[in-house]
Design a protein around this motif. Structure first.
Motif, PDB file in Angstrom:
ATOM      1  N   LYS A 103       0.838  -1.212  -0.027  1.00 58.74           N
ATOM      2  CA  LYS A 103       0.018   0.022  -0.010  1.00 58.74           C
ATOM      3  C   LYS A 103       1.041   1.137   0.032  1.00 58.74           C
ATOM      4  N   VAL A 141      -7.741   6.068   9.671  1.00 59.84           N
ATOM      5  CA  VAL A 141      -7.729   4.665   9.053  1.00 59.84           C
ATOM      6  C   VAL A 141      -6.343   4.060   9.219  1.00 59.84           C
ATOM      7  N   LYS A 143      -3.605   1.376   7.999  1.00 60.25           N
ATOM      8  CA  LYS A 143      -3.346   0.075   6.983  1.00 60.25           C
ATOM      9  C   LYS A 143      -1.937  -0.520   7.231  1.00 60.25           C
ATOM     10  N   VAL A 153      -6.794  -3.472   7.143  1.00 53.03           N
ATOM     11  CA  VAL A 153      -7.324  -2.072   7.265  1.00 53.03           C
ATOM     12  C   VAL A 153      -8.275  -2.059   8.468  1.00 53.03           C
ATOM     13  N   GLU A 185      -4.298   7.365   7.538  1.00 48.81           N
ATOM     14  CA  GLU A 185      -5.100   7.883   6.507  1.00 48.81           C
ATOM     15  C   GLU A 185      -6.138   8.668   7.035  1.00 48.81           C
ATOM     16  N   GLU A 186      -6.303   9.710   6.301  1.00 55.13           N
ATOM     17  CA  GLU A 186      -7.581  10.539   6.686  1.00 55.13           C
ATOM     18  C   GLU A 186      -8.860   9.424   6.146  1.00 55.13           C
ATOM     19  N   CYS A 187     -10.018   9.882   7.149  1.00 58.46           N
ATOM     20  CA  CYS A 187     -10.986   8.763   7.001  1.00 58.46           C
ATOM     21  C   CYS A 187     -12.119   9.542   5.885  1.00 58.46           C
ATOM     22  N   LEU A 188     -12.253   8.591   4.885  1.00 57.36           N
ATOM     23  CA  LEU A 188     -13.222   9.292   3.765  1.00 57.36           C
ATOM     24  C   LEU A 188     -14.676   8.946   3.918  1.00 57.36           C
ATOM     25  N   GLU A 192     -19.091   3.534  -1.738  1.00 58.54           N
ATOM     26  CA  GLU A 192     -17.962   2.965  -2.342  1.00 58.54           C
ATOM     27  C   GLU A 192     -18.496   2.513  -3.698  1.00 58.54           C
ATOM     28  N   LYS A 214     -18.649  -5.124   2.517  1.00 57.56           N
ATOM     29  CA  LYS A 214     -17.566  -5.506   2.882  1.00 57.56           C
ATOM     30  C   LYS A 214     -17.971  -6.032   4.380  1.00 57.56           C
ATOM     31  N   LEU A 282      -9.327   4.335  -2.843  1.00 58.72           N
ATOM     32  CA  LEU A 282      -9.131   3.686  -1.551  1.00 58.72           C
ATOM     33  C   LEU A 282      -8.110   2.471  -1.532  1.00 58.72           C
ATOM     34  N   GLU A 283      -8.133   1.932  -2.748  1.00 61.81           N
ATOM     35  CA  GLU A 283      -7.199   0.964  -2.750  1.00 61.81           C
ATOM     36  C   GLU A 283      -6.883   0.438  -4.081  1.00 61.81           C
TER      37      GLU A 283
HETATM   38  P1  AMP Z   1      -9.129  -1.448   1.414  1.00 63.93           P
HETATM   39  O1  AMP Z   1      -8.606  -2.889   1.779  1.00 63.93           O
HETATM   40  O2  AMP Z   1      -7.873  -0.498   1.586  1.00 63.93           O
HETATM   41  O3  AMP Z   1      -9.959  -1.240   0.489  1.00 63.93           O
HETATM   42  O4  AMP Z   1      -9.774  -1.193   2.809  1.00 63.93           O
HETATM   43  C1  AMP Z   1     -10.951  -1.980   3.112  1.00 63.93           C
HETATM   44  C2  AMP Z   1     -12.206  -1.031   3.259  1.00 63.93           C
HETATM   45  O5  AMP Z   1     -11.666  -0.019   4.398  1.00 63.93           O
HETATM   46  C3  AMP Z   1     -12.522  -0.291   2.224  1.00 63.93           C
HETATM   47  O6  AMP Z   1     -13.353  -0.776   1.248  1.00 63.93           O
HETATM   48  C4  AMP Z   1     -13.461   0.890   2.960  1.00 63.93           C
HETATM   49  O7  AMP Z   1     -14.368   0.470   3.513  1.00 63.93           O
HETATM   50  C5  AMP Z   1     -12.472   1.056   4.152  1.00 63.93           C
HETATM   51  N1  AMP Z   1     -11.514   2.222   3.930  1.00 63.93           N
HETATM   52  C6  AMP Z   1     -10.277   2.014   3.534  1.00 63.93           C
HETATM   53  N2  AMP Z   1      -9.456   3.262   3.508  1.00 63.93           N
HETATM   54  C7  AMP Z   1     -10.626   4.323   4.012  1.00 63.93           C
HETATM   55  C8  AMP Z   1     -10.558   5.637   3.988  1.00 63.93           C
HETATM   56  N3  AMP Z   1      -9.272   6.423   3.632  1.00 63.93           N
HETATM   57  N4  AMP Z   1     -11.589   6.170   4.647  1.00 63.93           N
HETATM   58  C9  AMP Z   1     -12.535   5.381   4.958  1.00 63.93           C
HETATM   59  N5  AMP Z   1     -12.704   4.082   4.722  1.00 63.93           N
HETATM   60  C10 AMP Z   1     -11.647   3.546   4.179  1.00 63.93           C
END
Ligand code: AMP
Ligand code: GLY
Length: 429
Positions: A103, A141, A143, A153, A185-188, A192, A214, A282-283
Motif C-alpha cells: 500500500k 484509518v 493500514k 485495514v 489515512e484521513e477517513c473518507l 464505495e 464488505k 481507497l485501494e
Molecule cells: P482497502 O482494503 O484499502 O479497500 O480497505 C478496506 C475497506 O476499508 C474499504 O473498502 C473501505 O470501506 C475502508 N477504507 C479504506 N480506506 C479508507 C479511508 N481512507 N476512509 C474510509 N474508509 C476506508
C-alpha cells in the motif's frame, strides 16, 4: 485452446464458468478449484501458491493461456516465471503487482502522479505513527503496508482504536512483515464503488461498475470481510463519474507506472470512495474482485478469453467494445457461521440443484468440496465464504428478488448471509 485458471474461490468459479463458454476454449483446468468448479473444469491437486508445480503442469500440458485469480501468486511473481518460458499468461508482473502487495508503493505512486486519494502519512515506527494519530485525531484509518488477506485495514472511530491497530500491526506483528510499515489515512466518507478494467498498459477496456458489501452484517455493521455480496452496475457511478474515475484514477495510474518503467497487463481494480470532493482511491487490487466478478460476468456478453488473450499478448487494441447485458445482477454470499473469524468446515450443503433451476440464477461455489459418502456424492462447506448466489433481473429490485429466492432454496448448518445486498441501489434504477 487449453486454459488453466489458478485459484479456488467464487471469483475463480465465475471465471471458469465464463471461460468454459468461450468458443476458443477446448479444455479448461483449475488449480486447485472447488466443488462447483469441478463441474466445468478439470481440477488439479496443485495449490495456487505452488508456482513450480503450476509451471511444470503448464509446460507439460501445453497450456495456451493461464489466468491467475488471487493476488498472492501475482505478488510472488508467477507471471514473470511463466513469461520466462514463453507461456501465455494473463495477470500483472511482480513489479506491477506491488500496487496491491504494498500500500506504501501505491500511495507513493498516487502522490507522484496526482491520483486522488485520502491524505496520508507513512511510518516504520510505532511511536511516530501514534504521534501522527494524535495530531490528526479520530476517525482515521490504519493500514498495514503488505498483504493481509483483506484484514489489514482498520477504520478507527477513536484514537484508542487507531493506536491499538498500530500496536497489533507493528508490535504484535499479527500480519508478520506486512506490518513493518503502516499508513495512517484521513477517513473518507461516501459510497464505495469498484471499477475494474482490463489493460495491456496501452489500451484500457472498462468492465461494468459494481459495488461490494464488505461488512459481515446488514446495514454495514460488524467487522470487514472479503466481501459479503455485490451488485452491478453501481448506479451511483453515473456516466460522468465513470469517465472521471477512468481519467483521474485509472489512466493516470497505468500511465504513471509505464513512466516508471512498469507495464501493467491484466485486470486493474480501483476501489473508489465517491466523496463530496469527487472520487478518491481507497485501494488498488491487481486482479478481479471477489465477489464483484460474480456480479459482473453474468452481464458480460463478449468472449472473455478473446479479451484476456489480447491483453496478455499486448494487443488489446484488437478489442473494440465489450457487449453487456443491460440487466442488473446481484450476488449474495452465503458464509459459514463464525466467518470472518473461526468457522467449522464439512457441513453438507442442500438445495443447490433446486436453486440453480431458477431462471437467470447461477450459484457460484467458493469454499466447497465434493466428497463421496457410501457411494453418494455430496457437496460440503470448505471455507468461510461458501457460495455466491447470483441472479439477473430487469430492474435491481427484480434481481434482488430472484437472487434471494434462490438463496431460500439453499441450506447448510450455520449458514449466514446478508439480507440487504443491493438495497442501496433500489429506487435509483
Ligand atoms: P482497502 O482494503 O484499502 O479497500 O480497505 C478496506 C475497506 O476499508 C474499504 O473498502 C473501505 O470501506 C475502508 N477504507 C479504506 N480506506 C479508507 C479511508 N481512507 N476512509 C474510509 N474508509 C476506508
Ligand atoms: N471485493 C474486494 C476484493 O476483491 O478485494
Amino acid at each position: 485452446m487449453r486454459i488453466l485458471v489458478i485459484g479456488s474461490g467464487g471469483r475463480e468459479h465465475a471465471l471458469v464458468w465464463k471461460i468454459a463458454q468461450s468458443k476458443l476454449a477446448d479444455k479448461v483446468f483449475c488449480a486447485p478449484g472447488n466443488g462447483g468448479i469441478a463441474g466445468q473444469a478439470e481440477c488439479l491437486d496443485i495449490r495456487a501458491e505452488d508456482t513450480g508445480q503450476l509451471l511444470d503442469f503448464a509446460r507439460r500440458e501445453k497450456i495456451d493461456l493461464t489466468v491467475v485469480g488471487p493476488e498472492a501468486p501475482l505478488a510472488a511473481g508467477i507471471v514473470d516465471e511463466f513469461r520466462r518460458y514463453k507461456l501465455g499468461v494473463y495477470g500483472p508482473s511482480k513489479a506491477a503487482a506491488q500496487l496491491e502487495a504494498s500500500k506504501v508503493f501505491a500511495k507513493l505512486l498516487m502522490d507522484k502522479y496526482k491520483v486522488p486519494t485520502a491524505a496520508f502519512g507513512i511510518f516504520d515506527n510505532a511511536h511516530e505513527a501514534k504521534k501522527y494519530i494524535a495530531k490528526i485525531g479520530a476517525p482515521c484509518v490504519v493500514k498495514a503496508d503488505g498483504l493481509a488477506a483483506g484484514k489489514g485495514v482498520v477504520v478507527a472511530k477513536t484514537i484508542d482504536e487507531a493506536e491499538q491497530a498500530v500496536v497489533s500491526f507493528m508490535e504484535e506483528r499479527i500480519f508478520g512483515d506486512s506490518g513493518n510499515k503502516v499508513i495512517i489515512e484521513e477517513c473518507l466518507v461516501g459510497q464505495e464503488a469498484s471499477i475494474l478494467v482490463i489493460t495491456d498498459s496501452r489500451e484500457v477496456v472498462a468492465l461494468a461498475s459494481s459495488q461490494d458489501h464488505k461488512r459481515i452484517f446488514d446495514h454495514d455493521e460488524g467487522p470487514n470481510t472479503g466481501g459479503m455480496g455485490a451488485y452491478s452496475p453501481a448506479q451511483v457511478v453515473t456516466r460522468e463519474l465513470f469517465k472521471e474515475i477512468l481519467e483521474r484514477i485509472v489512466y493516470r495510474t497505468i500511465d504513471g507506472l509505464a513512466k516508471d518503467g512498469i507495464e501493467y497487463c491484466g485486470t486493474l481494480y480501483a476501489g473508489v470512495m465517491l466523496t463530496k470532493e469527487g472520487p478518491k482511491t481507497l485501494e488498488f487490487n491487481v486482479r478481479f474482485g471477489d465477489p464483484e466478478t460474480q456480479a459482473i460476468l453474468p452481464r458480460f456478453k463478449s468472449d472473455l478469453v478473446e479479451v484476456m488473450l489480447a491483453a496478455s499478448e499486448g494487443k488489446l487494441s484488437r478489442v473494440r467494445t465489450l457487449d453487456w447485458d443491460e440487466r442488473p445482477c446481484v450476488c449474495v454470499v452465503c458464509a459459514s457461521k463464525g466467518y470472518p473469524g473461526d468457522y467449522e468446515k464439512g457441513k453438507e450443503i442442500f438445495g443447490l440443484e433446486e436453486a440453480a433451476k431458477l431462471p437467470d440464477v447461477v450459484v457460484f461455489h467458493a469454499g466447497t468440496r465434493r466428497q463421496k459418502i457410501n457411494d453418494k456424492w455430496q457437496v460440503v462447506t470448505n471455507g468461510g465464504r461458501v457460495l455466491g448466489v447470483t441472479g439477473l433481473g430487469n430492474t435491481i429490485k427484480d434481481a434482488i428478488e430472484s437472487t434471494y429466492k434462490a438463496v431460500d432454496k439453499i441450506h447448510f448448518e450455520g449458514m449466514h448471509y446478508r439480507r440487504d445486498i443491493g438495497r442501496k441501489a433500489v429506487g435509483s434504477s
